[in-house]
Design a protein around this motif. Structure first.
Motif, PDB file in Angstrom:
ATOM      1  N   TYR A  36      -9.450  -8.836  22.638  1.00  0.00           N
ATOM      2  CA  TYR A  36     -10.282  -9.503  21.596  1.00  0.00           C
ATOM      3  C   TYR A  36      -9.860  -9.823  20.670  1.00  0.00           C
ATOM      4  CZ  TYR A  36     -14.341  -7.400  24.612  1.00  0.00           C
ATOM      5  OH  TYR A  36     -15.290  -6.814  25.956  1.00  0.00           O
ATOM      6  N   VAL A  37      -9.977 -10.794  19.990  1.00  0.00           N
ATOM      7  CA  VAL A  37     -10.049 -11.222  18.681  1.00  0.00           C
ATOM      8  C   VAL A  37     -10.288 -11.779  17.527  1.00  0.00           C
ATOM      9  CG1 VAL A  37      -7.996 -12.878  17.104  1.00  0.00           C
ATOM     10  CG2 VAL A  37      -7.388 -12.083  19.309  1.00  0.00           C
ATOM     11  N   LYS A  38     -11.297 -10.865  16.461  1.00  0.00           N
ATOM     12  CA  LYS A  38     -11.974 -10.718  15.930  1.00  0.00           C
ATOM     13  C   LYS A  38     -12.416 -11.398  15.078  1.00  0.00           C
ATOM     14  CE  LYS A  38     -15.215  -8.379  19.238  1.00  0.00           C
ATOM     15  NZ  LYS A  38     -15.567  -7.056  18.991  1.00  0.00           N
ATOM     16  N   ASP A  39     -13.192 -12.591  14.054  1.00  0.00           N
ATOM     17  CA  ASP A  39     -13.301 -12.383  12.535  1.00  0.00           C
ATOM     18  C   ASP A  39     -14.132 -11.472  11.905  1.00  0.00           C
ATOM     19  OD1 ASP A  39     -15.362 -13.671  13.427  1.00  0.00           O
ATOM     20  OD2 ASP A  39     -15.289 -15.856  13.149  1.00  0.00           O
ATOM     21  N   ARG A  40     -14.265 -11.865  10.522  1.00  0.00           N
ATOM     22  CA  ARG A  40     -15.320 -10.847   9.837  1.00  0.00           C
ATOM     23  C   ARG A  40     -16.525 -10.986  10.552  1.00  0.00           C
ATOM     24  NH1 ARG A  40     -12.381 -11.939   4.898  1.00  0.00           N
ATOM     25  NH2 ARG A  40     -11.227 -10.092   4.093  1.00  0.00           N
ATOM     26  N   TYR A  41     -16.964 -11.751  10.911  1.00  0.00           N
ATOM     27  CA  TYR A  41     -18.350 -12.457  11.479  1.00  0.00           C
ATOM     28  C   TYR A  41     -18.271 -11.249  12.259  1.00  0.00           C
ATOM     29  CZ  TYR A  41     -22.943 -14.144  13.318  1.00  0.00           C
ATOM     30  OH  TYR A  41     -24.087 -14.603  13.173  1.00  0.00           O
ATOM     31  N   GLU A  42     -17.703 -11.217  13.597  1.00  0.00           N
ATOM     32  CA  GLU A  42     -17.427 -10.955  15.194  1.00  0.00           C
ATOM     33  C   GLU A  42     -17.394  -9.489  15.120  1.00  0.00           C
ATOM     34  OE1 GLU A  42     -16.119 -14.431  17.250  1.00  0.00           O
ATOM     35  OE2 GLU A  42     -14.710 -13.013  16.422  1.00  0.00           O
ATOM     36  N   GLN A  43     -16.494  -9.416  13.510  1.00  0.00           N
ATOM     37  CA  GLN A  43     -16.799  -7.711  13.710  1.00  0.00           C
ATOM     38  C   GLN A  43     -17.432  -6.876  13.368  1.00  0.00           C
ATOM     39  OE1 GLN A  43     -12.883  -6.966  10.777  1.00  0.00           O
ATOM     40  NE2 GLN A  43     -12.775  -9.127  11.442  1.00  0.00           N
ATOM     41  N   GLN A  44     -18.616  -7.423  12.784  1.00  0.00           N
ATOM     42  CA  GLN A  44     -19.656  -7.224  12.458  1.00  0.00           C
ATOM     43  C   GLN A  44     -20.301  -7.626  12.291  1.00  0.00           C
ATOM     44  OE1 GLN A  44     -19.571  -4.200  10.409  1.00  0.00           O
ATOM     45  NE2 GLN A  44     -17.617  -4.318   9.876  1.00  0.00           N
ATOM     46  N   GLU A  45     -21.140  -7.812  13.937  1.00  0.00           N
ATOM     47  CA  GLU A  45     -21.641  -9.213  15.186  1.00  0.00           C
ATOM     48  C   GLU A  45     -22.927  -9.137  14.708  1.00  0.00           C
ATOM     49  OE1 GLU A  45     -21.588 -12.288  18.601  1.00  0.00           O
ATOM     50  OE2 GLU A  45     -20.433 -10.540  18.650  1.00  0.00           O
ATOM     51  N   SER A  46     -23.233  -7.589  15.138  1.00  0.00           N
ATOM     52  CA  SER A  46     -24.844  -6.842  15.508  1.00  0.00           C
ATOM     53  C   SER A  46     -25.511  -7.454  14.302  1.00  0.00           C
ATOM     54  CB  SER A  46     -24.957  -5.361  15.836  1.00  0.00           C
ATOM     55  OG  SER A  46     -23.792  -4.828  15.213  1.00  0.00           O
ATOM     56  N   PHE A  47     -24.763  -6.466  13.345  1.00  0.00           N
ATOM     57  CA  PHE A  47     -25.633  -6.668  11.613  1.00  0.00           C
ATOM     58  C   PHE A  47     -25.850  -7.977  11.157  1.00  0.00           C
ATOM     59  CE2 PHE A  47     -25.269  -6.645   6.878  1.00  0.00           C
ATOM     60  CZ  PHE A  47     -26.332  -5.604   6.521  1.00  0.00           C
ATOM     61  N   PHE A  48     -25.607  -9.067  11.264  1.00  0.00           N
ATOM     62  CA  PHE A  48     -25.916 -10.464  10.859  1.00  0.00           C
ATOM     63  C   PHE A  48     -26.120 -10.985  11.723  1.00  0.00           C
ATOM     64  CE2 PHE A  48     -21.459  -9.592   8.464  1.00  0.00           C
ATOM     65  CZ  PHE A  48     -21.509 -10.182   7.463  1.00  0.00           C
ATOM     66  N   ARG A  49     -26.378 -10.400  13.217  1.00  0.00           N
ATOM     67  CA  ARG A  49     -27.565 -11.422  13.793  1.00  0.00           C
ATOM     68  C   ARG A  49     -28.670 -11.300  13.366  1.00  0.00           C
ATOM     69  NH1 ARG A  49     -25.756  -9.182  18.761  1.00  0.00           N
ATOM     70  NH2 ARG A  49     -23.970 -10.658  19.185  1.00  0.00           N
ATOM     71  N   ILE A  50     -28.918  -9.509  13.115  1.00  0.00           N
ATOM     72  CA  ILE A  50     -30.353  -9.205  12.602  1.00  0.00           C
ATOM     73  C   ILE A  50     -30.913  -9.865  11.753  1.00  0.00           C
ATOM     74  CG2 ILE A  50     -31.489  -6.777  11.904  1.00  0.00           C
ATOM     75  CD1 ILE A  50     -29.241  -5.415  13.674  1.00  0.00           C
TER      76      ILE A  50
END
Length: 393
Positions: free
Chosen positions: A268-282
């Motif tokens: 996996y290569v994740k940016d900052r948004y994807e590292q906290q994806e569940s939080f920002f999605r909520i």
């Protein structure tokens, strides 16, 4: 023939719009109609203003929390799809290290362990990082007490989150050691003497960080990667993750795609948004649910326009008869009152957008509305976005 028909249609629309504008701004024979029209426009304006303000506040909180995470999270993070660790000594990671867009390349070991300070114990996540972690993140900006030091030349140092320090009763300047225990990977658990089945490391605190996010403050302890490898029995090339900082001006999305092409589907290569994806999605779900609720309220307020148009039709009954005697058909009369409704909506919407935008800009730059004491920021964060404003309109 076709040009004549088009000219006639344009003339009808222009005539309808002129009459509708006159009906909107001219005084009516009954003052109640003016009041109802004003209430209709005000209802639309208030609903529009509320939408602009609420969406901007959500944007502000999202940006605020994103800034908090950015002080601890890297620009890009590489982890294995399967398993907890991988070998960072392979050629593809050397290629990534040498990419011109990569400013900082940091190896990370992350595992769970048991902490003991004095008589208190608790489980925590140990994050072993290299010396350039300060360059990778903004860790110095979130140091709550002490300083960020992992090795002082004589002793191993640890930097726990503020929640971990509070639970164990630690301070950055305490002289008592913090002990870290982790199960040995090469031996079985001795039920008679379980302590012999654990690796133990003693460290001294150098500082305490505060991200103001429980998942970090209440769980993480930063140590040197050498100590982490020794504690968890990993060799010199084994890592849990590789964290990267991209050079200023580089396109992170482009760099991310290039790294994905080098690592393949096994990482996996994740940016900052994807590292906290569940939080920002909520947060986004909450934002758009609120948008829908306020939109329904605005829709209900818009039904006042129907009542206003009904009263206006009654008030202008003589004018309608005059127009019919002059040759106006029912379609033209319907168009007049359709434009009237649109103009009431437009006046309310534009007024709401202007007022909402002004309020948001004042709050964004001057912070007049305060949140009170004990919060991360003093005033409500607001970020006005053009896309939200256009969507509301």
């Amino acid at each position: 023939m076709s040009e004549s028909r088009n000219y006639t249609n344009k003339s009808r629309l222009s005539f309808s719009l002129r009459i509708a504008r006159r009906y909107l701004f001219s005084p009516k024979s009954h003052n109640a109609i003016n009041i109802i029209s004003g209430i209709s426009a005000t209802g639309v304006a208030v609903g529009t203003m509320a939408l602009v303000i609420v969406l901007s506040v959500f944007n502000g909180f999202e940006a605020l929390i994103g800034d908090m995470f950015s002080a601890f999270d890297p620009d890009l993070k590489i982890t294995a799809v399967q398993g907890k660790t991988f070998d960072a000594g392979s050629a593809r990671f050397d290629e990534i290290r040498k990419m011109p867009e990569v400013a900082v390349f940091t190896e990370v070991i992350e595992e769970n362990a048991l902490l003991r300070f004095g008589e208190k114990q608790m489980p925590a996540t140990i994050k072993g990082v290299t010396d350039n972690f300060r360059e990778l993140t903004q860790i110095d900006s979130i140091i709550y007490d002490g300083e960020f030091v992992l090795f002082d030349g004589a002793f191993e140092r640890a930097v726990p989150g503020v929640g971990v320090a509070a639970k164990l009763g630690m301070g950055a300047h305490f002289v008592d050691p913090l002990y870290i225990f982790a199960p040995k990977r090469s031996t079985k658990i001795n039920l008679l003497r379980p302590e012999t089945s654990l690796n133990q490391a003693g460290t001294f605190l150098s500082g305490i960080f505060a991200v103001n996010q429980l998942q970090y403050d209440d769980q993480y302890v930063l140590v040197s990667i050498g100590l982490a490898r020794e504690l968890f029995e990993y060799d010199s090339t084994t890592v849990s993750a590789i964290e990267l900082k991209v050079k200023p001006g580089s396109d992170i999305e482009k760099v991310q795609k290039e790294i994905i092409s080098k690592t393949g589907e096994t990482f996996y290569v994740k940016d900052r948004y994807e590292q906290q994806e569940s939080f920002f999605r909520i947060m986004k779900i909450e934002k758009w649910i609120t948008f829908l609720i306020l939109s329904f309220i605005l829709l209900i307020a818009s039904f006042n326009i129907i009542g206003s148009l009904s009263m206006l039709i009654i008030d202008k009954k003589d004018d309608i008869q005059t127009l019919k005697h002059l040759g106006a058909d029912n379609g033209l009369i319907k168009t007049i009152f359709l434009f009237e409704g649109w103009m009431i909506s437009a006046v309310g919407a534009l007024a709401g957008l202007v007022i909402g935008t002004v309020i948001c800009l004042i709050q964004q730059y001057f912070g007049l509305v305060k949140m009170g004491s004990g919060y991360v920021v003093e005033a409500y964060p607001v970020v006005l976005q053009l896309t939200d404003t256009l969507l509301v309109f």
